[in-house]
Motif scaffolding. Structure first.
Motif, PDB file in Angstrom:
ATOM      1  N   GLY A  83       0.770  -1.236   0.000  1.00  8.56           N
ATOM      2  CA  GLY A  83       0.000   0.000   0.000  1.00  8.56           C
ATOM      3  C   GLY A  83       0.801   1.286   0.000  1.00  8.56           C
ATOM      4  O   GLY A  83       0.215   2.367   0.097  1.00  8.56           O
ATOM      5  N   VAL A  84       2.126   1.223  -0.114  1.00 11.27           N
ATOM      6  CA  VAL A  84       2.934   2.450  -0.089  1.00 11.27           C
ATOM      7  C   VAL A  84       2.920   3.114  -1.459  1.00 11.27           C
ATOM      8  O   VAL A  84       2.580   2.507  -2.472  1.00 11.27           O
ATOM      9  CB  VAL A  84       4.389   2.165   0.351  1.00 11.27           C
ATOM     10  N   GLY A  85       3.328   4.388  -1.480  1.00 13.05           N
ATOM     11  CA  GLY A  85       3.355   5.132  -2.735  1.00 13.05           C
ATOM     12  C   GLY A  85       4.733   5.306  -3.329  1.00 13.05           C
ATOM     13  O   GLY A  85       4.873   5.767  -4.471  1.00 13.05           O
ATOM     14  N   PHE A  86       5.776   4.954  -2.568  1.00 10.86           N
ATOM     15  CA  PHE A  86       7.150   5.109  -3.048  1.00 10.86           C
ATOM     16  C   PHE A  86       8.025   4.173  -2.243  1.00 10.86           C
ATOM     17  O   PHE A  86       7.808   3.987  -1.045  1.00 10.86           O
ATOM     18  CB  PHE A  86       7.625   6.558  -2.879  1.00 10.86           C
ATOM     19  N   VAL A  87       9.042   3.587  -2.895  1.00 10.57           N
ATOM     20  CA  VAL A  87       9.960   2.669  -2.210  1.00 10.57           C
ATOM     21  C   VAL A  87      11.387   3.164  -2.375  1.00 10.57           C
ATOM     22  O   VAL A  87      11.828   3.467  -3.497  1.00 10.57           O
ATOM     23  CB  VAL A  87       9.852   1.231  -2.767  1.00 10.57           C
ATOM     24  N   VAL A 114       6.986   3.569  -7.996  1.00 16.44           N
ATOM     25  CA  VAL A 114       8.395   3.687  -8.350  1.00 16.44           C
ATOM     26  C   VAL A 114       9.257   3.103  -7.235  1.00 16.44           C
ATOM     27  O   VAL A 114       9.001   3.324  -6.042  1.00 16.44           O
ATOM     28  CB  VAL A 114       8.778   5.160  -8.586  1.00 16.44           C
ATOM     29  N   ILE A 115      10.288   2.362  -7.638  1.00 15.53           N
ATOM     30  CA  ILE A 115      11.252   1.786  -6.696  1.00 15.53           C
ATOM     31  C   ILE A 115      12.600   2.436  -6.984  1.00 15.53           C
ATOM     32  O   ILE A 115      13.117   2.338  -8.102  1.00 15.53           O
ATOM     33  CB  ILE A 115      11.350   0.264  -6.864  1.00 15.53           C
ATOM     34  N   ALA A 116      13.161   3.115  -5.999  1.00 14.93           N
ATOM     35  CA  ALA A 116      14.432   3.822  -6.176  1.00 14.93           C
ATOM     36  C   ALA A 116      15.512   3.190  -5.319  1.00 14.93           C
ATOM     37  O   ALA A 116      15.262   2.769  -4.189  1.00 14.93           O
ATOM     38  CB  ALA A 116      14.263   5.296  -5.805  1.00 14.93           C
ATOM     39  N   SER A 117      16.711   3.152  -5.861  1.00 11.73           N
ATOM     40  CA  SER A 117      17.852   2.593  -5.129  1.00 11.73           C
ATOM     41  C   SER A 117      18.799   3.698  -4.690  1.00 11.73           C
ATOM     42  O   SER A 117      19.111   4.606  -5.459  1.00 11.73           O
ATOM     43  CB  SER A 117      18.612   1.594  -6.009  1.00 11.73           C
ATOM     44  N   SER A 118      19.278   3.588  -3.461  1.00  5.88           N
ATOM     45  CA  SER A 118      20.237   4.554  -2.922  1.00  5.88           C
ATOM     46  C   SER A 118      21.677   4.226  -3.299  1.00  5.88           C
ATOM     47  O   SER A 118      22.599   4.821  -2.748  1.00  5.88           O
ATOM     48  CB  SER A 118      20.145   4.592  -1.392  1.00  5.88           C
ATOM     49  N   PRO A 162      10.917   6.519 -18.945  1.00  6.36           N
ATOM     50  CA  PRO A 162      11.047   7.951 -18.632  1.00  6.36           C
ATOM     51  C   PRO A 162      10.084   8.398 -17.542  1.00  6.36           C
ATOM     52  O   PRO A 162      10.433   9.252 -16.720  1.00  6.36           O
ATOM     53  CB  PRO A 162      10.749   8.628 -19.979  1.00  6.36           C
ATOM     54  N   TRP A 163       8.848   7.840 -17.508  1.00  8.77           N
ATOM     55  CA  TRP A 163       7.894   8.274 -16.492  1.00  8.77           C
ATOM     56  C   TRP A 163       8.379   7.951 -15.094  1.00  8.77           C
ATOM     57  O   TRP A 163       8.093   8.693 -14.145  1.00  8.77           O
ATOM     58  CB  TRP A 163       6.519   7.659 -16.731  1.00  8.77           C
ATOM     59  N   ALA A 164       9.129   6.842 -14.929  1.00  7.07           N
ATOM     60  CA  ALA A 164       9.626   6.480 -13.599  1.00  7.07           C
ATOM     61  C   ALA A 164      10.680   7.472 -13.127  1.00  7.07           C
ATOM     62  O   ALA A 164      10.692   7.881 -11.957  1.00  7.07           O
ATOM     63  CB  ALA A 164      10.197   5.069 -13.622  1.00  7.07           C
ATOM     64  N   VAL A 165      11.562   7.866 -14.040  1.00  6.76           N
ATOM     65  CA  VAL A 165      12.582   8.865 -13.701  1.00  6.76           C
ATOM     66  C   VAL A 165      11.916  10.192 -13.349  1.00  6.76           C
ATOM     67  O   VAL A 165      12.270  10.838 -12.351  1.00  6.76           O
ATOM     68  CB  VAL A 165      13.570   9.045 -14.876  1.00  6.76           C
ATOM     69  N   GLU A 166      10.944  10.595 -14.149  1.00  6.27           N
ATOM     70  CA  GLU A 166      10.254  11.868 -13.909  1.00  6.27           C
ATOM     71  C   GLU A 166       9.492  11.857 -12.590  1.00  6.27           C
ATOM     72  O   GLU A 166       9.512  12.847 -11.841  1.00  6.27           O
ATOM     73  CB  GLU A 166       9.293  12.138 -15.066  1.00  6.27           C
ATOM     74  N   ARG A 167       8.831  10.752 -12.293  1.00  5.02           N
ATOM     75  CA  ARG A 167       8.064  10.686 -11.047  1.00  5.02           C
ATOM     76  C   ARG A 167       8.971  10.658  -9.828  1.00  5.02           C
ATOM     77  O   ARG A 167       8.661  11.264  -8.792  1.00  5.02           O
ATOM     78  CB  ARG A 167       7.148   9.460 -11.067  1.00  5.02           C
ATOM     79  N   ALA A 168      10.099   9.946  -9.939  1.00 11.65           N
ATOM     80  CA  ALA A 168      11.043   9.924  -8.818  1.00 11.65           C
ATOM     81  C   ALA A 168      11.587  11.322  -8.555  1.00 11.65           C
ATOM     82  O   ALA A 168      11.639  11.784  -7.405  1.00 11.65           O
ATOM     83  CB  ALA A 168      12.189   8.952  -9.112  1.00 11.65           C
ATOM     84  N   ALA A 169      11.992  12.013  -9.615  1.00 16.11           N
ATOM     85  CA  ALA A 169      12.525  13.368  -9.460  1.00 16.11           C
ATOM     86  C   ALA A 169      11.476  14.289  -8.854  1.00 16.11           C
ATOM     87  O   ALA A 169      11.779  15.107  -7.962  1.00 16.11           O
ATOM     88  CB  ALA A 169      12.994  13.903 -10.807  1.00 16.11           C
ATOM     89  N   ALA A 170      10.236  14.171  -9.313  1.00 18.49           N
ATOM     90  CA  ALA A 170       9.158  15.020  -8.782  1.00 18.49           C
ATOM     91  C   ALA A 170       8.911  14.727  -7.310  1.00 18.49           C
ATOM     92  O   ALA A 170       8.688  15.646  -6.504  1.00 18.49           O
ATOM     93  CB  ALA A 170       7.877  14.801  -9.587  1.00 18.49           C
TER      94      ALA A 170
END
Length: 314
Positions: A83-87, A114-118, A162-170
Motif C-alpha cells: 500500500g505504499v506510494g514510493f519505495v 516507483v522503486i528507487a535505489s540509494s 522515462p515516467w519512472a525517472v520523472e516521477r522519482a525526481a518530482a
C-alpha cells in the motif's frame, strides 16, 4: 497512474546509516514510513538513528504531521511495501544482493509504484536485470546524511521508463530535495566521481608523506570548500578568470593542466597507508566521539545552509 503529490506512505528497505537517514527525513516531512531490514537488531539501531537525527530536523523545521511515531518496522518485506506510494532501497553495496533484493521488492510492490535505489555507484542497468517490471526501477542516490544533505542524483537504466525517472525526481523535489536528473548513466554518478578524484589525491599525499590528514582537511574547510556551497568548482574557476571569466581562466591557466598537480590513478591501499589515514583521523578528532562529530557536523551544515540561503536571497 497516481500523482506523486498524493503519496503519503513510504517504504524504506534497508535501515542502516543511509536507509535510516532516509527514514528520518521522510518522517520529518510528515510521511508514514514503513521500514524493513533483515538484521535482528535493526529496529533498535534505527530508533537510535532517528532519535539522533531528530534534533537537527527539528531545528530545520518539521513539516505538519511529522512524528517519530509514524514509523513502523515490519517483519517482512511484503508488509513494508503493502500500500505504499514510493519505495527507497538502501541495502549494502553488493551487486548480486542489489539485483536479488530489487527483484524481490519488484515482485511484491504494486506495479504503479516507483522503486528507487540509494546505490552510490552501481548503474540501474546492471541492477534491474532480475526484475519482472524493471521499467519502474531508478537510481535515487542521496548523500550522507540523507536527512540533511539535499542533493539526490536520479537516473534510470536501459530498461527504466522515462515516467519512472520523472516521477522519482518530482517526488524527491516534493520532499525538499535538490535533484539532478542525469542524462545518462556513468559509474559513480556525478558527485561521487568528483569526490573520488579528491579522495585519491588525498591518499597519494598521505602515502607519500606530502601532507597529513589534518592538513588535507584544513586545506578544504578553510580554502576552496568555503566557496563551493555557494557556486561550486566550475563557477569558482569562472570567477578566477576575472572579467574574462572561464575563457580567460582556460587560456591563462590551461597549460597548467599538464602540470603534475594530480594523480588520478588510485594508490595501492597498503596496510601502512590505511593505518596512517586512520591514525590521522583519530588525531584530528582529538577525543571527540563519532556521536560528537555527527552533532558538530549537523549543526554546521544547518548553519551553512541558512547562511548560503540568506546570501542568495540578498
Amino acid at each position: 497512474m497516481p500523482d506523486e503529490s498524493t503519496v503519503d506512505t513510504v517504504a524504506c528497505i534497508g535501515a542502516g546509516v543511509i536507509g535510516g537517514g532516509w527514514v528520518a527525513h521522510f518522517l520529518a516531512q510528515g510521511f508514514d514510513v514503513r521500514a524493513w531490514d533483515p538484521a535482528p537488531d535493526a529496529a533498535e539501531k534505527l530508533a537510535r538513528l532517528v532519535d539522533a537525527a531528530w534534533p537537527a530536523l527539528t531545528e530545520l523545521g518539521l513539516k505538519p504531521g511529522a512524528s517519530r511515531d509514524r514509523l513502523t518496522v515490519t517483519a517482512t518485506l511484503a508488509e513494508a511495501v503493502d500500500g505504499v506510494g514510493f519505495v527507497q532501497e538502501s541495502a549494502p553495496e553488493d551487486l548480486s544482493l542489489k539485483q536479488k533484493l530489487l527483484a524481490d521488492i519488484d515482485a511484491v510492490t504494486a506495479p504503479d509504484v516507483v522503486i528507487a535505489s540509494s546505490t552510490s555507484g552501481y548503474g540501474m542497468t546492471e541492477m534491474q536485470v532480475a526484475a519482472k517490471t524493471p521499467e519502474r526501477l531508478v537510481v535515487g542516490h542521496p548523500f550522507n546524511p540523507p536527512y540533511l544533505i539535499p542533493l539526490v542524483e536520479v537516473v534510470g537504466g536501459k530498461l527504466s521508463a522515462p515516467w519512472a525517472v520523472e516521477r522519482a525526481a518530482a517526488f524527491y523535489r516534493r520532499v525538499g530535495k535538490s535533484v539532478i536528473t542525469m542524462d545518462r548513466e556513468v559509474p559513480g554518478f556525478i558527485a561521487n566521481r568528483l569526490q573520488e578524484a579528491l579522495w585519491r589525491e588525498a591518499l597519494h599525499m598521505v602515502a607519500n608523506g606530502e601532507a597529513t590528514v589534518e592538513q588535507i582537511d584544513l586545506a578544504i574547510t578553510d580554502g576552496p570548500g568555503l566557496r563551493w556551497p555557494v557556486q561550486g568548482p566550475m563557477l569558482t574557476f569562472h570567477l578566477a578568470g576575472g572579467e574574462g571569466g572561464m575563457a580567460h581562466m582556460l587560456d591563462h591557466f590551461g597549460p597548467s593542466l599538464k602540470s603534475p598537480w594530480t594523480r588520478l590513478d588510485a594508490p595501492e591501499l597498503t596496510k601502512e597507508l590505511r593505518d596512517a589515514v586512520v591514525a590521522g583521523c583519530d588525531e584530528e578528532a582529538d577525543g571527540r566521539t563519532i556521536a560528537d562529530l555527527i552533532a558538530e557536523r549537523d549543526r554546521a551544515v544547518i548553519a551553512i545552509q541558512r547562511a548560503v540561503g540568506q546570501a542568495r536571497r540578498g
